[in-house]
Write a protein that holds these residues in place. Structure first.
Motif, PDB file in Angstrom:
ATOM      1  N   GLN A  60       0.743  -1.046   0.312  1.00 25.36           N
ATOM      2  CA  GLN A  60      -0.034  -0.056   0.044  1.00 25.36           C
ATOM      3  C   GLN A  60       0.834   1.476  -0.130  1.00 25.36           C
ATOM      4  OE1 GLN A  60      -3.177   0.003  -0.075  1.00 25.36           O
ATOM      5  NE2 GLN A  60      -3.519   2.145  -0.041  1.00 25.36           N
ATOM      6  N   VAL A  61       0.237   1.926  -1.043  1.00 29.56           N
ATOM      7  CA  VAL A  61       0.952   3.433  -1.151  1.00 29.56           C
ATOM      8  C   VAL A  61       0.790   4.090  -0.262  1.00 29.56           C
ATOM      9  CG1 VAL A  61       2.605   5.116  -2.386  1.00 29.56           C
ATOM     10  CG2 VAL A  61       2.398   2.124  -3.372  1.00 29.56           C
ATOM     11  N   GLN A  62       0.973   5.341   0.696  1.00 26.43           N
ATOM     12  CA  GLN A  62       0.422   6.544   1.098  1.00 26.43           C
ATOM     13  C   GLN A  62       0.654   7.993   0.775  1.00 26.43           C
ATOM     14  OE1 GLN A  62       1.481   7.285   5.207  1.00 26.43           O
ATOM     15  NE2 GLN A  62      -0.012   8.599   5.765  1.00 26.43           N
ATOM     16  N   LEU A  63      -0.096   8.502   0.053  1.00 29.01           N
ATOM     17  CA  LEU A  63       0.107   9.891  -0.456  1.00 29.01           C
ATOM     18  C   LEU A  63      -0.161  10.723   0.531  1.00 29.01           C
ATOM     19  CD1 LEU A  63      -1.794   8.923  -4.294  1.00 29.01           C
ATOM     20  CD2 LEU A  63       0.962   8.937  -2.826  1.00 29.01           C
ATOM     21  N   VAL A  64       0.811  11.795   0.960  1.00 32.98           N
ATOM     22  CA  VAL A  64       0.861  13.049   2.149  1.00 32.98           C
ATOM     23  C   VAL A  64       0.124  14.300   0.728  1.00 32.98           C
ATOM     24  CG1 VAL A  64       1.095  14.113   3.703  1.00 32.98           C
ATOM     25  CG2 VAL A  64       1.159  11.418   3.218  1.00 32.98           C
ATOM     26  N   GLU A  65      -0.811  14.832   0.910  1.00 26.25           N
ATOM     27  CA  GLU A  65      -1.109  16.130   0.304  1.00 26.25           C
ATOM     28  C   GLU A  65      -0.880  17.565   1.269  1.00 26.25           C
ATOM     29  OE1 GLU A  65      -4.844  13.776  -0.893  1.00 26.25           O
ATOM     30  OE2 GLU A  65      -3.862  14.062   1.094  1.00 26.25           O
ATOM     31  N   SER A  66      -0.303  18.629   0.903  1.00 24.58           N
ATOM     32  CA  SER A  66       0.371  19.744   1.719  1.00 24.58           C
ATOM     33  C   SER A  66      -0.457  20.587   0.905  1.00 24.58           C
ATOM     34  CB  SER A  66       1.017  19.813   2.331  1.00 24.58           C
ATOM     35  OG  SER A  66       2.361  19.495   1.393  1.00 24.58           O
ATOM     36  N   GLY A  67      -0.488  21.894   1.778  1.00 28.00           N
ATOM     37  CA  GLY A  67      -0.647  23.270   0.941  1.00 28.00           C
ATOM     38  C   GLY A  67      -2.075  24.041   0.756  1.00 28.00           C
ATOM     39  N   GLY A  68      -2.866  22.998   1.441  1.00 24.28           N
ATOM     40  CA  GLY A  68      -3.843  23.858   1.339  1.00 24.28           C
ATOM     41  C   GLY A  68      -4.806  24.992   2.609  1.00 24.28           C
ATOM     42  N   GLY A  69      -5.283  25.670   2.558  1.00 20.95           N
ATOM     43  CA  GLY A  69      -6.082  26.959   3.422  1.00 20.95           C
ATOM     44  C   GLY A  69      -6.896  27.455   2.249  1.00 20.95           C
ATOM     45  N   LEU A  70      -6.613  28.936   3.272  1.00 16.58           N
ATOM     46  CA  LEU A  70      -8.206  30.366   3.304  1.00 16.58           C
ATOM     47  C   LEU A  70      -7.396  30.738   2.385  1.00 16.58           C
ATOM     48  CD1 LEU A  70     -10.514  31.253   3.517  1.00 16.58           C
ATOM     49  CD2 LEU A  70      -9.615  32.069   5.362  1.00 16.58           C
ATOM     50  N   VAL A  71      -7.998  31.595   1.273  1.00 16.37           N
ATOM     51  CA  VAL A  71      -6.936  32.661  -0.188  1.00 16.37           C
ATOM     52  C   VAL A  71      -7.852  33.074   0.152  1.00 16.37           C
ATOM     53  CG1 VAL A  71      -7.223  31.163  -1.462  1.00 16.37           C
ATOM     54  CG2 VAL A  71      -5.437  32.943  -1.633  1.00 16.37           C
ATOM     55  N   GLN A  72      -8.121  34.529  -0.721  1.00 17.11           N
ATOM     56  CA  GLN A  72      -8.805  35.265  -1.282  1.00 17.11           C
ATOM     57  C   GLN A  72      -8.956  34.840  -3.193  1.00 17.11           C
ATOM     58  OE1 GLN A  72      -7.991  39.310   0.256  1.00 17.11           O
ATOM     59  NE2 GLN A  72      -9.752  39.186   1.857  1.00 17.11           N
ATOM     60  N   ALA A  73     -10.291  35.458  -3.010  1.00 15.16           N
ATOM     61  CA  ALA A  73     -10.419  35.360  -4.254  1.00 15.16           C
ATOM     62  C   ALA A  73      -9.025  35.877  -5.441  1.00 15.16           C
ATOM     63  CB  ALA A  73     -12.219  35.556  -4.891  1.00 15.16           C
ATOM     64  N   GLY A  74      -9.299  35.271  -6.565  1.00 18.11           N
ATOM     65  CA  GLY A  74      -7.782  36.129  -7.028  1.00 18.11           C
ATOM     66  C   GLY A  74      -6.130  35.648  -6.546  1.00 18.11           C
ATOM     67  N   GLY A  75      -6.544  35.091  -5.739  1.00 14.28           N
ATOM     68  CA  GLY A  75      -4.896  34.460  -4.830  1.00 14.28           C
ATOM     69  C   GLY A  75      -4.924  33.153  -5.270  1.00 14.28           C
ATOM     70  N   SER A  76      -3.037  32.824  -5.185  1.00 15.84           N
ATOM     71  CA  SER A  76      -2.564  32.055  -5.335  1.00 15.84           C
ATOM     72  C   SER A  76      -3.150  30.754  -4.100  1.00 15.84           C
ATOM     73  CB  SER A  76      -1.530  31.945  -6.143  1.00 15.84           C
ATOM     74  OG  SER A  76      -1.921  32.803  -7.472  1.00 15.84           O
ATOM     75  N   LEU A  77      -2.515  29.184  -4.120  1.00 14.15           N
ATOM     76  CA  LEU A  77      -1.763  28.420  -3.582  1.00 14.15           C
ATOM     77  C   LEU A  77      -1.430  27.338  -5.037  1.00 14.15           C
ATOM     78  CD1 LEU A  77      -5.226  27.664  -0.934  1.00 14.15           C
ATOM     79  CD2 LEU A  77      -3.050  28.767  -0.603  1.00 14.15           C
ATOM     80  N   THR A  78      -0.367  26.509  -4.157  1.00 15.51           N
ATOM     81  CA  THR A  78       0.171  25.225  -4.397  1.00 15.51           C
ATOM     82  C   THR A  78       0.440  23.913  -3.411  1.00 15.51           C
ATOM     83  OG1 THR A  78       1.979  26.473  -5.529  1.00 15.51           O
ATOM     84  CG2 THR A  78       2.919  24.448  -5.167  1.00 15.51           C
ATOM     85  N   LEU A  79      -0.308  23.374  -4.447  1.00 13.79           N
ATOM     86  CA  LEU A  79      -0.653  22.389  -3.464  1.00 13.79           C
ATOM     87  C   LEU A  79       0.301  21.271  -4.082  1.00 13.79           C
ATOM     88  CD1 LEU A  79      -4.631  21.608  -3.721  1.00 13.79           C
ATOM     89  CD2 LEU A  79      -2.958  22.735  -1.867  1.00 13.79           C
ATOM     90  N   SER A  80       0.731  20.142  -3.087  1.00  9.41           N
ATOM     91  CA  SER A  80       1.715  19.579  -2.834  1.00  9.41           C
ATOM     92  C   SER A  80       1.298  18.420  -2.384  1.00  9.41           C
ATOM     93  CB  SER A  80       3.374  19.193  -1.725  1.00  9.41           C
ATOM     94  OG  SER A  80       3.882  20.699  -2.796  1.00  9.41           O
ATOM     95  N   CYS A  81       2.013  16.928  -3.971  1.00  9.80           N
ATOM     96  CA  CYS A  81       1.290  15.777  -3.165  1.00  9.80           C
ATOM     97  C   CYS A  81       2.491  14.682  -3.356  1.00  9.80           C
ATOM     98  CB  CYS A  81       0.172  15.052  -4.381  1.00  9.80           C
ATOM     99  SG  CYS A  81       0.297  13.355  -4.784  1.00  9.80           S
TER     100      CYS A  81
END
Length: 122
Positions: free
Chosen positions: A1-22
């Protein structure tokens, strides 16, 4: 079994940016297509983006084209989802997943992460 771990989520205002990692917690998923999916409250899980491990070709759902970019590092251990010009409609739990074939169909993905919340305020 392979575990995938996400990170980088959060709260942002419209027009903003986020980068998610896996990241694959135990071993690199060489040869696997990596995908990002999302699920908003009361809605079904939907495809967002994918990157083929063999060709590097990328795929996007229409609503994120030109705003989101999926990429991977050279070691193929971490997959990213760069999200720009975020909209309130992008609010959802985002999941990364791995499939042994190039596909956008969630049922063909073998491994899934636990998800990371992205909230875009208006």
């Amino acid at each position: 079994q392979v575990q995938l771990v996400e990170s980088g989520g959060g709260l942002v205002q419209a027009g903003g940016s986020l980068t998610l990692s896996c990241a694959a917690a135990e071993r690199p998923l060489r040869g696997y297509t990596m995908g990002w999916f999302r699920q908003a409250p009361g809605k079904e899980r939907e495809f967002v983006a994918a990157i083929s491990r063999s060709s590097g070709r990328t795929y996007y759902t229409d609503s994120v084209k030109g705003r989101f970019t999926i990429s991977r590092d050279d070691s193929k251990i971490v997959t990213y989802l760069q999200m720009n010009s975020l909209e309130p409609e992008d609010t959802a739990v985002y999941y990364c997943a791995a499939a042994p074939v190039t596909t956008i169909e969630p049922l063909q993905y073998d491994y899934w992460g636990q998800g990371t919340q992205v909230t875009v305020s208006s």
